[in-house]
Scaffold this motif. Structure first.
Motif, PDB file in Angstrom:
ATOM      1  N   VAL A   4      -6.718  -4.157  15.077  1.00 23.94           N
ATOM      2  CA  VAL A   4      -5.635  -5.415  14.895  1.00 23.94           C
ATOM      3  C   VAL A   4      -4.755  -5.429  13.959  1.00 23.94           C
ATOM      4  O   VAL A   4      -5.118  -5.005  12.559  1.00 23.94           O
ATOM      5  CB  VAL A   4      -6.821  -6.547  14.886  1.00 23.94           C
ATOM      6  CG1 VAL A   4      -5.749  -7.857  14.513  1.00 23.94           C
ATOM      7  CG2 VAL A   4      -7.598  -6.955  16.035  1.00 23.94           C
ATOM      8  N   THR A   5      -3.505  -5.401  14.350  1.00 27.76           N
ATOM      9  CA  THR A   5      -2.358  -5.397  13.604  1.00 27.76           C
ATOM     10  C   THR A   5      -1.885  -6.865  12.823  1.00 27.76           C
ATOM     11  O   THR A   5      -1.119  -7.045  11.915  1.00 27.76           O
ATOM     12  CB  THR A   5      -1.162  -4.636  14.064  1.00 27.76           C
ATOM     13  OG1 THR A   5      -0.912  -4.990  15.288  1.00 27.76           O
ATOM     14  CG2 THR A   5      -1.576  -3.202  14.168  1.00 27.76           C
ATOM     15  N   GLY A   6      -2.261  -8.053  13.676  1.00 27.21           N
ATOM     16  CA  GLY A   6      -1.492  -9.108  13.073  1.00 27.21           C
ATOM     17  C   GLY A   6      -1.942 -10.345  14.220  1.00 27.21           C
ATOM     18  O   GLY A   6      -2.447 -10.109  15.350  1.00 27.21           O
ATOM     19  N   LEU A   7      -2.002 -11.785  13.903  1.00 26.48           N
ATOM     20  CA  LEU A   7      -2.370 -12.684  14.403  1.00 26.48           C
ATOM     21  C   LEU A   7      -0.836 -13.734  14.530  1.00 26.48           C
ATOM     22  O   LEU A   7      -0.603 -13.712  13.492  1.00 26.48           O
ATOM     23  CB  LEU A   7      -3.370 -13.529  13.881  1.00 26.48           C
ATOM     24  CG  LEU A   7      -4.588 -12.775  14.115  1.00 26.48           C
ATOM     25  CD1 LEU A   7      -5.777 -13.601  13.435  1.00 26.48           C
ATOM     26  CD2 LEU A   7      -5.165 -12.097  15.244  1.00 26.48           C
ATOM     27  N   VAL A  16      -2.894 -12.212  19.807  1.00 25.39           N
ATOM     28  CA  VAL A  16      -3.471 -11.346  18.947  1.00 25.39           C
ATOM     29  C   VAL A  16      -2.856  -9.740  19.243  1.00 25.39           C
ATOM     30  O   VAL A  16      -2.941  -9.333  20.291  1.00 25.39           O
ATOM     31  CB  VAL A  16      -4.819 -10.987  19.274  1.00 25.39           C
ATOM     32  CG1 VAL A  16      -5.679 -10.170  18.510  1.00 25.39           C
ATOM     33  CG2 VAL A  16      -5.690 -12.404  18.783  1.00 25.39           C
ATOM     34  N   PHE A  17      -2.291  -9.241  18.184  1.00 28.85           N
ATOM     35  CA  PHE A  17      -1.496  -7.983  18.283  1.00 28.85           C
ATOM     36  C   PHE A  17      -2.407  -6.767  18.096  1.00 28.85           C
ATOM     37  O   PHE A  17      -3.019  -6.692  16.594  1.00 28.85           O
ATOM     38  CB  PHE A  17      -0.281  -7.805  17.443  1.00 28.85           C
ATOM     39  CG  PHE A  17       0.594  -8.796  18.190  1.00 28.85           C
ATOM     40  CD1 PHE A  17       1.667  -8.248  19.152  1.00 28.85           C
ATOM     41  CD2 PHE A  17       0.933 -10.083  17.396  1.00 28.85           C
ATOM     42  CE1 PHE A  17       2.630  -9.137  19.635  1.00 28.85           C
ATOM     43  CE2 PHE A  17       2.039 -10.983  18.032  1.00 28.85           C
ATOM     44  CZ  PHE A  17       2.667 -10.241  19.075  1.00 28.85           C
ATOM     45  N   LYS A  18      -2.736  -5.812  18.674  1.00 26.31           N
ATOM     46  CA  LYS A  18      -3.231  -4.662  18.211  1.00 26.31           C
ATOM     47  C   LYS A  18      -2.295  -3.402  18.173  1.00 26.31           C
ATOM     48  O   LYS A  18      -1.139  -3.205  18.777  1.00 26.31           O
ATOM     49  CB  LYS A  18      -4.631  -4.336  19.126  1.00 26.31           C
ATOM     50  CG  LYS A  18      -5.493  -5.523  19.013  1.00 26.31           C
ATOM     51  CD  LYS A  18      -6.854  -5.146  19.965  1.00 26.31           C
ATOM     52  CE  LYS A  18      -7.526  -4.029  19.275  1.00 26.31           C
ATOM     53  NZ  LYS A  18      -8.858  -3.677  19.976  1.00 26.31           N
ATOM     54  N   GLN A  19      -2.648  -2.133  17.744  1.00 26.05           N
ATOM     55  CA  GLN A  19      -1.667  -1.110  17.991  1.00 26.05           C
ATOM     56  C   GLN A  19      -1.435  -0.746  19.105  1.00 26.05           C
ATOM     57  O   GLN A  19      -0.336  -0.215  19.465  1.00 26.05           O
ATOM     58  CB  GLN A  19      -2.299   0.214  16.956  1.00 26.05           C
ATOM     59  CG  GLN A  19      -2.497  -0.212  15.465  1.00 26.05           C
ATOM     60  CD  GLN A  19      -3.244   0.898  14.858  1.00 26.05           C
ATOM     61  OE1 GLN A  19      -3.933   1.956  15.329  1.00 26.05           O
ATOM     62  NE2 GLN A  19      -2.678   1.332  13.333  1.00 26.05           N
ATOM     63  N   ARG A  20      -2.666  -0.897  19.925  1.00 26.69           N
ATOM     64  CA  ARG A  20      -1.982  -0.577  21.629  1.00 26.69           C
ATOM     65  C   ARG A  20      -2.837  -1.583  22.214  1.00 26.69           C
ATOM     66  O   ARG A  20      -4.050  -1.695  22.356  1.00 26.69           O
ATOM     67  CB  ARG A  20      -2.619   0.660  21.889  1.00 26.69           C
ATOM     68  CG  ARG A  20      -2.325   0.948  23.596  1.00 26.69           C
ATOM     69  CD  ARG A  20      -2.675   2.523  23.808  1.00 26.69           C
ATOM     70  NE  ARG A  20      -1.665   3.132  23.298  1.00 26.69           N
ATOM     71  CZ  ARG A  20      -0.543   3.718  23.615  1.00 26.69           C
ATOM     72  NH1 ARG A  20      -0.324   3.046  24.951  1.00 26.69           N
ATOM     73  NH2 ARG A  20       0.197   4.661  23.194  1.00 26.69           N
ATOM     74  N   GLY A  43       1.794  -2.137  21.857  1.00 25.00           N
ATOM     75  CA  GLY A  43       1.203  -2.951  20.893  1.00 25.00           C
ATOM     76  C   GLY A  43       2.153  -3.281  19.967  1.00 25.00           C
ATOM     77  O   GLY A  43       3.372  -2.683  19.811  1.00 25.00           O
ATOM     78  N   CYS A  44       1.741  -3.789  18.753  1.00 22.16           N
ATOM     79  CA  CYS A  44       2.583  -3.892  17.495  1.00 22.16           C
ATOM     80  C   CYS A  44       2.058  -3.292  16.554  1.00 22.16           C
ATOM     81  O   CYS A  44       0.950  -3.630  16.113  1.00 22.16           O
ATOM     82  CB  CYS A  44       2.744  -5.553  17.236  1.00 22.16           C
ATOM     83  SG  CYS A  44       3.662  -6.157  15.953  1.00 22.16           S
ATOM     84  N   VAL A  45       2.982  -2.535  15.635  1.00 23.03           N
ATOM     85  CA  VAL A  45       2.705  -1.828  14.768  1.00 23.03           C
ATOM     86  C   VAL A  45       2.999  -2.461  13.335  1.00 23.03           C
ATOM     87  O   VAL A  45       2.404  -1.981  12.139  1.00 23.03           O
ATOM     88  CB  VAL A  45       3.636  -0.490  14.715  1.00 23.03           C
ATOM     89  CG1 VAL A  45       3.341   0.385  15.802  1.00 23.03           C
ATOM     90  CG2 VAL A  45       5.064  -0.591  14.568  1.00 23.03           C
ATOM     91  N   CYS A  46       3.520  -3.643  13.258  1.00 21.51           N
ATOM     92  CA  CYS A  46       3.942  -4.437  12.070  1.00 21.51           C
ATOM     93  C   CYS A  46       4.255  -5.883  12.381  1.00 21.51           C
ATOM     94  O   CYS A  46       4.896  -6.317  13.159  1.00 21.51           O
ATOM     95  CB  CYS A  46       5.438  -4.073  11.325  1.00 21.51           C
ATOM     96  SG  CYS A  46       6.046  -4.643  10.043  1.00 21.51           S
ATOM     97  N   ILE A  47       3.377  -6.842  12.152  1.00 23.74           N
ATOM     98  CA  ILE A  47       3.328  -8.094  12.103  1.00 23.74           C
ATOM     99  C   ILE A  47       4.419  -8.972  11.659  1.00 23.74           C
ATOM    100  O   ILE A  47       4.843  -9.646  12.055  1.00 23.74           O
ATOM    101  CB  ILE A  47       2.023  -8.747  11.564  1.00 23.74           C
ATOM    102  CG1 ILE A  47       1.628 -10.095  12.061  1.00 23.74           C
ATOM    103  CG2 ILE A  47       1.765  -8.617  10.008  1.00 23.74           C
ATOM    104  CD1 ILE A  47       1.635 -10.316  13.536  1.00 23.74           C
ATOM    105  N   ASN A  48       5.041  -8.186  10.642  1.00 20.67           N
ATOM    106  CA  ASN A  48       6.164  -8.740   9.985  1.00 20.67           C
ATOM    107  C   ASN A  48       7.476  -8.786  10.939  1.00 20.67           C
ATOM    108  O   ASN A  48       8.463  -9.086  10.440  1.00 20.67           O
ATOM    109  CB  ASN A  48       6.460  -8.110   8.490  1.00 20.67           C
ATOM    110  CG  ASN A  48       5.387  -8.500   7.563  1.00 20.67           C
ATOM    111  OD1 ASN A  48       5.063  -9.644   7.300  1.00 20.67           O
ATOM    112  ND2 ASN A  48       4.932  -7.522   6.659  1.00 20.67           N
ATOM    113  N   SER A  49       7.108  -7.773  11.763  1.00 21.06           N
ATOM    114  CA  SER A  49       8.278  -7.873  12.739  1.00 21.06           C
ATOM    115  C   SER A  49       8.165  -8.764  13.911  1.00 21.06           C
ATOM    116  O   SER A  49       9.362  -9.127  14.502  1.00 21.06           O
ATOM    117  CB  SER A  49       8.348  -6.371  13.475  1.00 21.06           C
ATOM    118  OG  SER A  49       7.300  -6.486  14.279  1.00 21.06           O
ATOM    119  N   VAL A  50       7.218  -9.720  13.896  1.00 19.96           N
ATOM    120  CA  VAL A  50       7.143 -10.710  14.939  1.00 19.96           C
ATOM    121  C   VAL A  50       8.064 -11.883  14.638  1.00 19.96           C
ATOM    122  O   VAL A  50       7.882 -12.566  13.487  1.00 19.96           O
ATOM    123  CB  VAL A  50       5.869 -11.233  15.122  1.00 19.96           C
ATOM    124  CG1 VAL A  50       5.506 -12.077  16.262  1.00 19.96           C
ATOM    125  CG2 VAL A  50       4.786  -9.753  15.538  1.00 19.96           C
TER     126      VAL A  50
END
Length: 208
Positions: A4-7, A16-20, A43-50
């Motif tokens: 899990v990379t972020g919520l 819920v974001f995961k790497q894939r 997936g999302c590799v960086c929650i700060n990008s959301v």
């Protein structure tokens, strides 16, 4: 499975974001909660990008570029889709150093209707490149030579963007606070309180 990379909370849902993989959690304490798989391929590799742009969706960074999750998440029956918006930056994303993706940052610049994302390229370990996406026209611009530890939009009538320089323990680059929007489309370095501004950075433009 992947990490899990972020919520990200949006409306009455939790993304819920995961790497894939990306998932949607809905419900309440009385009736219970349930999860829905939105995709198992991206997936999302960086929650700060959301960043959420009303009327467009959730922007986020994946391993192969920037995507937007379109469609309302208010009901589980609503159709959603993922659209890649960084097609024109394929060569640049091939150079992104995802090892340091935890240092990437993003911000919405409402004044110019833009999504900004700072990234590390090649062997860099701090973000020196900022990718700007004008989401109303679908055009990208790329700014270099700006080491950035953080970005935030000023919540007043000026609507400036403030940038934090890098910590000395991370980089030997310039420190302090920088201002964007005070004089044309350039970065400006604030030397001292009440001081002068000096232009920094170059840029180029791309189409998505």
């Amino acid at each position: 499975s992947s990490l899990v990379t972020g919520l990200y909370p949006t409306g009455d849902s939790l993304v819920v974001f995961k790497q894939r993989g990306i998932y949607l959690v809905k419900g309440d304490p009385v009736n219970g909660f349930f999860g829905q798989t939105l995709t198992s391929d991206i997936g999302c590799v960086c929650i700060n990008s959301v960043r959420e742009i009303p009327g467009l969706g959730l922007f986020f960074l994946a391993h192969d570029g920037v995507y937007v999750l379109e469609g309302t998440l208010a009901t589980s029956a609503t159709q959603t889709k993922f659209v890649k918006v960084s097609q024109g930056l394929r060569d640049i994303f091939n150079r992104v150093n995802f090892e340091f993706s935890n240092r990437f940052r993003s911000v919405l610049y409402h004044k110019d209707r833009e999504y900004w994302l700072s990234v590390c390229l090649d062997d860099k370990n701090v973000p020196e490149t900022i990718l700007k996406f004008a989401y109303e026209v679908g055009a990208w611009s790329v700014y270099d030579q700006m080491k950035t530890a953080g970005m935030i939009e000023v919540q007043d009538h000026r609507g400036y963007l403030l940038f934090a320089g890098c910590n000395s323990s991370v980089s030997t680059g310039p420190r302090g606070v920088y201002v964007y929007g005070s004089a044309g489309c350039w970065f400006w370095e604030h030397i001292e309180p009440g001081g002068v501004y000096q232009p920094r950075a170059s840029h180029s433009s791309y189409n998505s």
